[in-house]
Design a protein around this motif. Structure first.
Motif, PDB file in Angstrom:
ATOM      1  N   THR A  15      27.690  36.054 -52.451  1.00 42.80           N
ATOM      2  CA  THR A  15      27.055  36.956 -53.418  1.00 42.80           C
ATOM      3  C   THR A  15      26.569  36.186 -54.641  1.00 42.80           C
ATOM      4  O   THR A  15      25.467  36.422 -55.146  1.00 42.80           O
ATOM      5  CB  THR A  15      28.034  38.067 -53.822  1.00 42.80           C
ATOM      6  N   LYS A  16      27.383  35.244 -55.131  1.00 34.92           N
ATOM      7  CA  LYS A  16      26.960  34.420 -56.274  1.00 34.92           C
ATOM      8  C   LYS A  16      25.711  33.608 -55.921  1.00 34.92           C
ATOM      9  O   LYS A  16      24.777  33.497 -56.732  1.00 34.92           O
ATOM     10  CB  LYS A  16      28.079  33.461 -56.685  1.00 34.92           C
ATOM     11  N   LEU A  17      25.716  33.017 -54.732  1.00 38.74           N
ATOM     12  CA  LEU A  17      24.571  32.216 -54.309  1.00 38.74           C
ATOM     13  C   LEU A  17      23.310  33.073 -54.212  1.00 38.74           C
ATOM     14  O   LEU A  17      22.229  32.666 -54.661  1.00 38.74           O
ATOM     15  CB  LEU A  17      24.865  31.566 -52.956  1.00 38.74           C
ATOM     16  N   LEU A  18      23.440  34.241 -53.627  1.00 40.61           N
ATOM     17  CA  LEU A  18      22.285  35.115 -53.439  1.00 40.61           C
ATOM     18  C   LEU A  18      21.728  35.595 -54.779  1.00 40.61           C
ATOM     19  O   LEU A  18      20.522  35.818 -54.911  1.00 40.61           O
ATOM     20  CB  LEU A  18      22.666  36.309 -52.565  1.00 40.61           C
ATOM     21  N   ASN A  19      22.587  35.740 -55.763  1.00 37.21           N
ATOM     22  CA  ASN A  19      22.149  36.220 -57.074  1.00 37.21           C
ATOM     23  C   ASN A  19      21.668  35.098 -57.992  1.00 37.21           C
ATOM     24  O   ASN A  19      21.336  35.344 -59.151  1.00 37.21           O
ATOM     25  CB  ASN A  19      23.285  36.989 -57.748  1.00 37.21           C
ATOM     26  N   THR A  20      21.620  33.866 -57.465  1.00 38.79           N
ATOM     27  CA  THR A  20      21.124  32.728 -58.244  1.00 38.79           C
ATOM     28  C   THR A  20      19.781  32.289 -57.677  1.00 38.79           C
ATOM     29  O   THR A  20      19.688  31.891 -56.519  1.00 38.79           O
ATOM     30  CB  THR A  20      22.120  31.556 -58.182  1.00 38.79           C
ATOM     31  N   ALA A  21      18.734  32.381 -58.483  1.00 35.77           N
ATOM     32  CA  ALA A  21      17.383  32.041 -58.024  1.00 35.77           C
ATOM     33  C   ALA A  21      17.293  30.567 -57.654  1.00 35.77           C
ATOM     34  O   ALA A  21      17.759  29.707 -58.406  1.00 35.77           O
ATOM     35  CB  ALA A  21      16.367  32.373 -59.102  1.00 35.77           C
ATOM     36  N   SER A  22      16.662  30.286 -56.486  1.00 44.79           N
ATOM     37  CA  SER A  22      16.566  28.881 -56.062  1.00 44.79           C
ATOM     38  C   SER A  22      15.422  28.643 -55.085  1.00 44.79           C
ATOM     39  O   SER A  22      15.639  28.083 -54.003  1.00 44.79           O
ATOM     40  CB  SER A  22      17.884  28.428 -55.425  1.00 44.79           C
ATOM     41  N   THR A  27      15.810  24.349 -57.942  1.00 45.15           N
ATOM     42  CA  THR A  27      17.181  24.529 -57.462  1.00 45.15           C
ATOM     43  C   THR A  27      18.227  23.914 -58.386  1.00 45.15           C
ATOM     44  O   THR A  27      19.412  23.861 -58.032  1.00 45.15           O
ATOM     45  CB  THR A  27      17.327  23.904 -56.059  1.00 45.15           C
ATOM     46  N   HIS A  28      17.816  23.473 -59.563  1.00 43.70           N
ATOM     47  CA  HIS A  28      18.760  22.792 -60.449  1.00 43.70           C
ATOM     48  C   HIS A  28      19.887  23.720 -60.902  1.00 43.70           C
ATOM     49  O   HIS A  28      21.024  23.283 -61.085  1.00 43.70           O
ATOM     50  CB  HIS A  28      18.034  22.208 -61.667  1.00 43.70           C
ATOM     51  N   ARG A  29      19.583  25.021 -61.063  1.00 43.57           N
ATOM     52  CA  ARG A  29      20.627  25.941 -61.518  1.00 43.57           C
ATOM     53  C   ARG A  29      21.652  26.203 -60.427  1.00 43.57           C
ATOM     54  O   ARG A  29      22.863  26.205 -60.677  1.00 43.57           O
ATOM     55  CB  ARG A  29      19.989  27.255 -61.980  1.00 43.57           C
ATOM     56  N   VAL A  72      20.128  25.248 -49.605  1.00 47.20           N
ATOM     57  CA  VAL A  72      20.308  26.271 -50.625  1.00 47.20           C
ATOM     58  C   VAL A  72      18.975  26.723 -51.215  1.00 47.20           C
ATOM     59  O   VAL A  72      18.910  27.704 -51.941  1.00 47.20           O
ATOM     60  CB  VAL A  72      21.264  25.736 -51.718  1.00 47.20           C
ATOM     61  N   ASP A  73      17.898  26.018 -50.884  1.00 44.15           N
ATOM     62  CA  ASP A  73      16.585  26.441 -51.372  1.00 44.15           C
ATOM     63  C   ASP A  73      16.087  27.613 -50.549  1.00 44.15           C
ATOM     64  O   ASP A  73      16.458  27.802 -49.398  1.00 44.15           O
ATOM     65  CB  ASP A  73      15.582  25.289 -51.332  1.00 44.15           C
ATOM     66  N   THR A  74      15.226  28.426 -51.169  1.00 39.48           N
ATOM     67  CA  THR A  74      14.739  29.649 -50.544  1.00 39.48           C
ATOM     68  C   THR A  74      13.218  29.729 -50.633  1.00 39.48           C
ATOM     69  O   THR A  74      12.554  28.894 -51.255  1.00 39.48           O
ATOM     70  CB  THR A  74      15.320  30.892 -51.235  1.00 39.48           C
TER      71      THR A  74
END
Length: 345
Positions: A15-22, A27-29, A72-74
């Protein structure tokens, strides 16, 4: 040995990963989140020059190194230009249908660090106004971002600090249902990243070691084709952990672990694929073997990059890939179990 993945840990991290834009290139964040999780588990963390993560787990025997990768990039977009009416023309990052992002909420990330929200629409968005609204072609030149600010022209937008090259991320909107489904954008490939961290967490909590040294590669340019084209030296085997596709002529379900025998770049290693199938059967893990003609992975990128490795591909089954995706927690947890069994065998 069958491990016991921590479901709460895996789904909370997902959930944390999905809610973090990347989106690829931005992807630095999320890499800060990856670094924090690795250090919380007491594991060494480094980055390659592209910003991808390298996490190591010591094995019983250091004569071999096995890599597990996930990206982890989208998908996402960038601002191509600011229009005279104060909207944003976009260019896509990664391969997706324009129909899949129509009416999606998004965030514009400026170079100064400010963010603004918006909605992605066609330039003919209303049936009450445009006679061709229903049939208007959904292609990049006809899509735009409506910004949630008081702007009426290009100059108003420029005053906000928005400019060409700013990233646009799509709201993931993750939901975990009581029946165990996980629906969200960007399960490709954040579900696999969560599965890999579930393996690391299990190793620490349950006190097991892989047979050989394990190198986890969290890549950040997979959606644009070169995520793991370079990998650290000394790796003999690599398993790309990425989502399994579903549809016509495919066997995979959302509750399955997908084992890919061949993708657009060619077949994966026969022995590694066979071993994964054997272990899935021994562990009574629901799985499917499929061929993906419109698919490439970090493992295929590593092979194309000239790395002297054997490679395989597996991951949780995901419906509607590159759109509004859905998988099941069973597939994510079983991906962790199967990988753990492989690296301990």
């Amino acid at each position: 040995m069958m491990i016991h993945p921590n479901e709460t840990y895996i789904l909370d991290l997902l959930t944390k990963l999905l809610n973090t834009a990347s989106p690829s290139g931005f992807t630095h964040r999320i890499m800060k989140l990856i670094e924090s999780e690795a250090k919380a588990l007491g594991l060494p963390y480094t980055q390659n020059e592209k910003g991808g993560a390298i996490i190591t787990l010591k094995g019983k025997d250091s004569s071999r190194r096995i890599a597990l990768s996930a990206h982890v990039d989208t998908l996402g977009a960038m601002v191509r230009s600011v229009t005279s009416k104060g909207t944003l023309a976009i260019t896509s990052v990664g391969g997706f249908m324009m129909q899949s992002i129509e009416n999606e909420y998004c965030t514009i990330h400026t170079r100064s660090g400010k963010t603004y929200t918006g909605t992605i629409l066609t330039s003919h968005p209303s049936v009450h106004v445009y006679s061709d609204a229903r049939d208007f072609k959904r292609e990049e030149k006809n899509m735009e971002v409506r910004i949630d600010e008081l702007v009426e022209n290009k100059e108003d937008v420029m005053k906000l600090g928005i400019m060409t090259g700013d990233f646009v991320s799509f709201d993931a909107r993750p939901v975990i249902t009581p029946s165990g489904y996980v629906k969200s954008r960007h399960l490709d490939d954040k579900a696999s990243v969560a599965a890999l961290f579930g393996l690391l967490e299990s190793s620490r909590r349950e006190g097991w070691q892989p047979t050989h040294d394990l190198v986890l590669l969290i890549s950040n340019y997979e959606e644009v084709g070169h995520g793991a084209s370079w990998i650290p030296g000394g790796i003999q085997e690599m398993i790309a952990v990425d989502m399994g596709a579903m549809g016509d002529d495919l066997n995979c379900k959302e509750t399955d672990v997908s084992i890919c025998a061949k993708d657009s770049t060619g077949p994966y290693d026969y022995e590694m694929t066979g071993k994964l199938i054997q272990l899935a059967e021994e562990l009574i893990i629901p799985y499917a073997v499929d061929i993906y003609p419109h698919y490439g992975s970090d493992a295929s990128a590593a092979l194309s990059g000239g790395n002297n490795i054997r490679a395989a591909l597996l991951g949780p089954g995901v419906h509607a890939s590159h759109a509004m995706e859905r998988t099941h927690k069973q597939a994510i947890l079983n991906t962790t179990k199967l990988l753990a069994s492989y690296v301990m065998s």
